[in-house]
Structures are given as structure tokens and as C-alpha cells.
Design a protein around this motif. Structure first.
Motif, mmCIF file in Angstrom:
data_model
loop_
_atom_site.group_PDB
_atom_site.id
_atom_site.type_symbol
_atom_site.label_atom_id
_atom_site.label_comp_id
_atom_site.label_asym_id
_atom_site.label_seq_id
_atom_site.Cartn_x
_atom_site.Cartn_y
_atom_site.Cartn_z
ATOM 1 N N ARG A 1 0.834 -1.211 0.000
ATOM 2 C CA ARG A 1 0.000 0.000 0.000
ATOM 3 C C ARG A 1 0.860 1.250 0.000
ATOM 4 N NH1 ARG A 1 -1.294 3.295 4.071
ATOM 5 N NH2 ARG A 1 -3.161 4.621 3.891
ATOM 6 N N ASP A 2 1.853 1.302 0.880
ATOM 7 C CA ASP A 2 2.704 2.486 0.969
ATOM 8 C C ASP A 2 3.537 2.671 -0.298
ATOM 9 O OD1 ASP A 2 1.728 3.051 3.459
ATOM 10 O OD2 ASP A 2 3.436 2.230 4.562
ATOM 11 N N ALA A 3 3.969 1.568 -0.881
ATOM 12 C CA ALA A 3 4.743 1.652 -2.122
ATOM 13 C C ALA A 3 3.887 2.187 -3.263
ATOM 14 C CB ALA A 3 5.300 0.275 -2.481
ATOM 15 N N ILE A 4 2.620 1.765 -3.316
ATOM 16 C CA ILE A 4 1.708 2.256 -4.351
ATOM 17 C C ILE A 4 1.462 3.752 -4.183
ATOM 18 C CG2 ILE A 4 -0.677 2.151 -5.192
ATOM 19 C CD1 ILE A 4 -0.604 -0.878 -4.550
ATOM 20 N N LEU A 5 1.234 4.182 -2.943
ATOM 21 C CA LEU A 5 1.016 5.612 -2.666
ATOM 22 C C LEU A 5 2.257 6.426 -3.044
ATOM 23 C CD1 LEU A 5 -0.842 5.433 0.774
ATOM 24 C CD2 LEU A 5 -1.822 6.063 -1.445
ATOM 25 N N PHE A 6 3.427 5.889 -2.718
ATOM 26 C CA PHE A 6 4.687 6.566 -3.029
ATOM 27 C C PHE A 6 4.873 6.702 -4.532
ATOM 28 C CE2 PHE A 6 9.392 6.167 -3.672
ATOM 29 C CZ PHE A 6 9.751 7.411 -3.154
ATOM 30 N N ALA A 7 4.648 5.604 -5.272
ATOM 31 C CA ALA A 7 4.800 5.622 -6.730
ATOM 32 C C ALA A 7 3.813 6.594 -7.365
ATOM 33 C CB ALA A 7 4.593 4.221 -7.298
ATOM 34 N N THR A 8 2.586 6.602 -6.869
ATOM 35 C CA THR A 8 1.560 7.513 -7.403
ATOM 36 C C THR A 8 1.943 8.970 -7.175
ATOM 37 O OG1 THR A 8 -0.165 5.858 -6.974
ATOM 38 C CG2 THR A 8 -0.882 8.136 -7.311
ATOM 39 N N ALA A 9 2.422 9.264 -5.963
ATOM 40 C CA ALA A 9 2.832 10.635 -5.642
ATOM 41 C C ALA A 9 3.980 11.095 -6.530
ATOM 42 C CB ALA A 9 3.233 10.720 -4.163
ATOM 43 N N LEU A 10 4.980 10.221 -6.734
ATOM 44 C CA LEU A 10 6.112 10.570 -7.595
ATOM 45 C C LEU A 10 5.647 10.847 -9.019
ATOM 46 C CD1 LEU A 10 8.987 8.073 -6.614
ATOM 47 C CD2 LEU A 10 8.748 10.471 -5.971
ATOM 48 N N ALA A 11 4.792 9.966 -9.544
ATOM 49 C CA ALA A 11 4.326 10.113 -10.924
ATOM 50 C C ALA A 11 3.527 11.405 -11.107
ATOM 51 C CB ALA A 11 3.482 8.902 -11.321
ATOM 52 N N LEU A 12 2.600 11.670 -10.190
ATOM 53 C CA LEU A 12 1.773 12.871 -10.301
ATOM 54 C C LEU A 12 2.612 14.141 -10.189
ATOM 55 C CD1 LEU A 12 -1.364 11.840 -8.192
ATOM 56 C CD2 LEU A 12 -1.173 12.012 -10.681
ATOM 57 N N LEU A 13 3.553 14.147 -9.254
ATOM 58 C CA LEU A 13 4.422 15.316 -9.092
ATOM 59 C C LEU A 13 5.291 15.520 -10.330
ATOM 60 C CD1 LEU A 13 5.509 17.604 -7.345
ATOM 61 C CD2 LEU A 13 7.105 15.975 -6.303
ATOM 62 N N GLY A 14 5.852 14.428 -10.862
ATOM 63 C CA GLY A 14 6.698 14.519 -12.043
ATOM 64 C C GLY A 14 5.945 15.048 -13.249
ATOM 65 N N VAL A 15 4.740 14.516 -13.489
ATOM 66 C CA VAL A 15 3.934 14.962 -14.630
ATOM 67 C C VAL A 15 3.516 16.420 -14.452
ATOM 68 C CG1 VAL A 15 1.754 14.620 -15.864
ATOM 69 C CG2 VAL A 15 3.123 12.641 -15.178
ATOM 70 N N TRP A 16 3.138 16.789 -13.225
ATOM 71 C CA TRP A 16 2.734 18.175 -12.947
ATOM 72 C C TRP A 16 3.869 19.148 -13.255
ATOM 73 C CZ3 TRP A 16 4.142 21.521 -8.658
ATOM 74 C CH2 TRP A 16 3.370 22.697 -8.601
ATOM 75 N N ILE A 17 5.078 18.812 -12.836
ATOM 76 C CA ILE A 17 6.243 19.667 -13.102
ATOM 77 C C ILE A 17 6.472 19.815 -14.605
ATOM 78 C CG2 ILE A 17 8.769 19.767 -12.950
ATOM 79 C CD1 ILE A 17 8.500 18.557 -10.129
ATOM 80 N N LEU A 18 6.380 18.701 -15.335
ATOM 81 C CA LEU A 18 6.623 18.733 -16.780
ATOM 82 C C LEU A 18 5.556 19.547 -17.513
ATOM 83 C CD1 LEU A 18 7.729 15.028 -17.395
ATOM 84 C CD2 LEU A 18 9.192 17.062 -17.378
ATOM 85 N N VAL A 19 4.292 19.387 -17.112
ATOM 86 C CA VAL A 19 3.207 20.127 -17.765
ATOM 87 C C VAL A 19 3.297 21.621 -17.458
ATOM 88 C CG1 VAL A 19 0.697 20.491 -17.804
ATOM 89 C CG2 VAL A 19 1.627 18.164 -17.887
ATOM 90 N N MET A 20 3.565 21.951 -16.203
ATOM 91 C CA MET A 20 3.534 23.349 -15.765
ATOM 92 C C MET A 20 4.763 24.132 -16.208
ATOM 93 S SD MET A 20 0.666 23.865 -14.290
ATOM 94 C CE MET A 20 1.003 25.470 -13.547
ATOM 95 N N TRP A 21 5.944 23.507 -16.192
ATOM 96 C CA TRP A 21 7.175 24.278 -16.397
ATOM 97 C C TRP A 21 8.049 23.795 -17.559
ATOM 98 C CZ3 TRP A 21 5.843 23.535 -11.054
ATOM 99 C CH2 TRP A 21 5.442 24.709 -10.425
ATOM 100 N N VAL A 22 7.653 22.730 -18.231
ATOM 101 C CA VAL A 22 8.444 22.285 -19.380
ATOM 102 C C VAL A 22 7.554 22.356 -20.621
ATOM 103 C CG1 VAL A 22 9.931 20.452 -20.317
ATOM 104 C CG2 VAL A 22 9.835 20.840 -17.840
ATOM 105 N N ASN A 23 6.922 21.270 -21.004
ATOM 106 C CA ASN A 23 5.928 21.309 -22.073
ATOM 107 C C ASN A 23 5.106 20.027 -22.057
ATOM 108 O OD1 ASN A 23 7.303 19.325 -23.950
ATOM 109 N ND2 ASN A 23 8.867 20.946 -23.956
ATOM 110 N N VAL A 24 3.937 20.111 -22.672
ATOM 111 C CA VAL A 24 2.985 18.990 -22.638
ATOM 112 C C VAL A 24 3.528 17.783 -23.400
ATOM 113 C CG1 VAL A 24 0.681 18.231 -23.333
ATOM 114 C CG2 VAL A 24 1.003 20.501 -22.340
ATOM 115 N N LEU A 25 4.232 18.023 -24.520
ATOM 116 C CA LEU A 25 4.763 16.920 -25.308
ATOM 117 C C LEU A 25 5.687 16.049 -24.468
ATOM 118 C CD1 LEU A 25 5.214 15.394 -27.955
ATOM 119 C CD2 LEU A 25 7.017 17.055 -28.518
#
Length: 299
Positions: free
Chosen positions: A94-118
Motif C-alpha cells: 500500500r505504501d509503495a503504491i502511494l509513493f509511486a503515485t505521488a512521484l508520478a503525479l508530481l513529475g507529470v505536474w512539473i513537466l506540464v507546468m514548467w516544461v511542455n505537454v509533449l
């Protein structure tokens, strides 16, 4: 599963760091950084350099954590993985799934907001390709798992390139092709060394399903293909003579170790090949970058 008394008492932050496979992610970020540098004639702008690599790293770490979760049973039965945090119970599923989800969401958010959608879209595609298509299906379905699934692991140079330019370029795809061709001889060399463990856990790696001799032949053939592909940056005027010399020297050494595996007289050849292959890729891209900057100064 190990009893509570036998579980190593490792500081929790180290367990979560181990979930992300930091050494693998570091190599991926190096190749992403090379993609960024090759995309521009001068210095890479700070935003894609810092935030682009951070977003890519977070998503790569998330994919690695999912690999730990899915392979818990397998990891317990293999010597090199049986002390992993999820396998030993130091981190729960459970904790590993939550950790992986948090990393993925944060990573995608950073890329969309400050890099580019592609770059965000391609990074998510790479994450899905490795964490789900390869780890959950291909790894257990076919001895060609590494060949088919290798595309996800070959994506970082393209991600680095698009983070800077916002577009897919032929030269970026050539960098992907180099890693794609490098992956089978790299991983099959390890698979020969670990073939008994893979057989025990029911993973159809090529040495398990077709034998060492057949795998050795394919390592040699893929190494030849990889060697020829690494000459293409020079042929397409992407890189110059410094890169060409480096690629030839490094490639000849790789071919030597592939032949050593094929000869079957050196029991240490598979692991030596595996270890050299990591050095090979790192040095090849560094030489490419040096060549790029030297050419930039001359133009």
C-alpha cells in the motif's frame, strides 16, 4: 517472506530511495541530459535543464517503484533482489503504491507546468511502457521481453530533446535507437549469469527458453547491429570525428566481450560484458557530448 527478526533495520528514507532504483534513474537522467545538450548549440536553458530532468527523474522513480510492487514474489526468490524493501516487508504494498503515485503525479505536474505537454505525454507513455506493459505482461510472456520492452527504457534522450525544443527530431530518435539496440546485449549478458534464478521464478528469459549458446549468438548479432547504429550520428553529420573514434573504440571492446561469451571459455564473460555495457553507454554519450561542444566552438 522474511520474519520480522530477519528484516534488516534500514532507515526508512533509504528504503524509499531504493524503491526508485537510483542508479538506474541516474543513468537515464545522464542520457536525458545528453539529449538536451545535443538539441541546442550552446548551453541548455535552466528551466528544462533543472525542472525537465526533475520531472523525468520522478516519473522514472515511480516506474521503478511499480516494478518493486509487481515483482515482490519474484524478488524474494532471486539472490540479487531478495532484500528489496517491498520484498522484505520493510515497505508495504500500500505504501509503495502511494509513493509511486505521488512521484508520478508530481513529475507529470512539473513537466506540464514548467516544461511542455509533449515531454509530459512522452514521459507518461514511457512510464506505462516500462511499469505496466513490460513489467506486468511482456516480462512474463515472451523471451523477447527485453527487445520489445526496451523501447520504454530508451526514451530518456528523446524526453531530454523535447524538453528543450518542444518537438520530436530525427537526431533524437537516433539516440533512442542506440539505446534500444544496446538493451538486449546489455541485459541478456546478465540473464546468462542469472539464468538459473530466472528459471526458478518462471521468467522466460532467452537463456532459459533457448539456452546459453543461442543467447550468446543473439548478443553478438545485436552488438554488431548496435555498433553499426552508433556510426550513424557521424554518417548523418550529427557528430564529428571525435565521436566516431570513440564509438569505434568502445564498440570494438563491446564486440570483444560478445565474442568471449560466444566462445564459452570464460565463465566470467557474461558479467564482465554486463558491467562493461553500462560503462560503454555512459562513455559513448559523454564522448558524443564532447564532440558536440567541440564542433560548436569550431563553427
Amino acid at each position: 517472506m522474511m520474519s520480522e527478526a530477519t528484516v534488516p533495520m534500514t532507515p526508512l528514507w533509504r528504503d524509499y530511495l531504493e524503491l526508485t532504483k537510483p542508479r538506474v534513474v541516474a543513468l537515464m537522467i545522464v542520457t536525458a541530459l545528453i539529449g538536451m545538450c545535443m538539441a541546442v548549440p550552446g548551453w541548455v536553458p535552466w528551466q528544462p535543464l533543472v525542472l525537465g530532468n526533475l520531472g523525468i527523474a520522478l516519473c522514472a522513480g515511480a516506474a521503478a517503484a511499480i516494478n518493486h510492487i509487481v515483482d515482490e514474489r519474484i524478488d524474494l526468490q532471486m539472490a540479487r533482489t531478495q532484500t528489496r524493501p517491498v520484498a522484505t516487508g520493510r515497505i508495504s504494498q500500500r505504501d509503495a503504491i502511494l509513493f509511486a503515485t505521488a512521484l508520478a503525479l508530481l513529475g507529470v505536474w512539473i513537466l506540464v507546468m514548467w516544461v511542455n505537454v509533449l515531454t509530459a505525454v512522452l514521459t507518461v507513455a514511457s512510464l506505462i511502457g516500462y511499469a505496466f506493459i513490460y513489467t506486468m505482461f511482456l516480462k512474463r510472456a515472451t523471451p523477447q521481453n527485453i527487445v520489445i520492452g526496451g523501447l520504454a527504457g530508451a526514451a530518456p534522450p528523446l524526453l531530454g530533446w523535447t524538453a528543450v525544443t518542444g518537438e520530436v527530431h530525427g537526431h533524437a530518435l537516433l539516440l533512442v535507437l542506440i539505446i534500444f539496440a544496446w538493451t538486449p546485449p546489455h541485459f541478456w549478458a546478465l540473464a546468462i549469469h542469472r539464468r538459473e534464478e530466472y528459471a526458478t521464478v518462471g521468467i522466460p528469459m532467452l537463456p532459459v527458453t533457448h539456452g546459453v549458446r543461442f543467447t550468446a549468438l543473439h548478443i553478438l548479432l545485436y552488438t554488431i547491429i548496435m555498433f553499426l547504429i552508433t556510426l550513424m550520428p557521424f554518417a548523418t553529420h550529427m557528430s564529428g570525428i571525435i565521436y566516431l573514434v570513440g564509438a569505434v573504440v568502445l564498440g570494438v571492446i563491446f564486440l570483444y566481450w560478445s565474442v568471449e561469451i560466444m566462445r564459452g571459455r570464460n565463465e566470467h564473460a557474461p558479467m564482465k560484458t554486463f558491467k562493461y555495457s553500462i560503462t560503454y553507454l555512459l562513455v559513448l554519450f559523454i564522448v558524443m557530448l564532447v564532440d558536440h561542444w567541440v564542433l560548436g566552438l569550431m563553427i
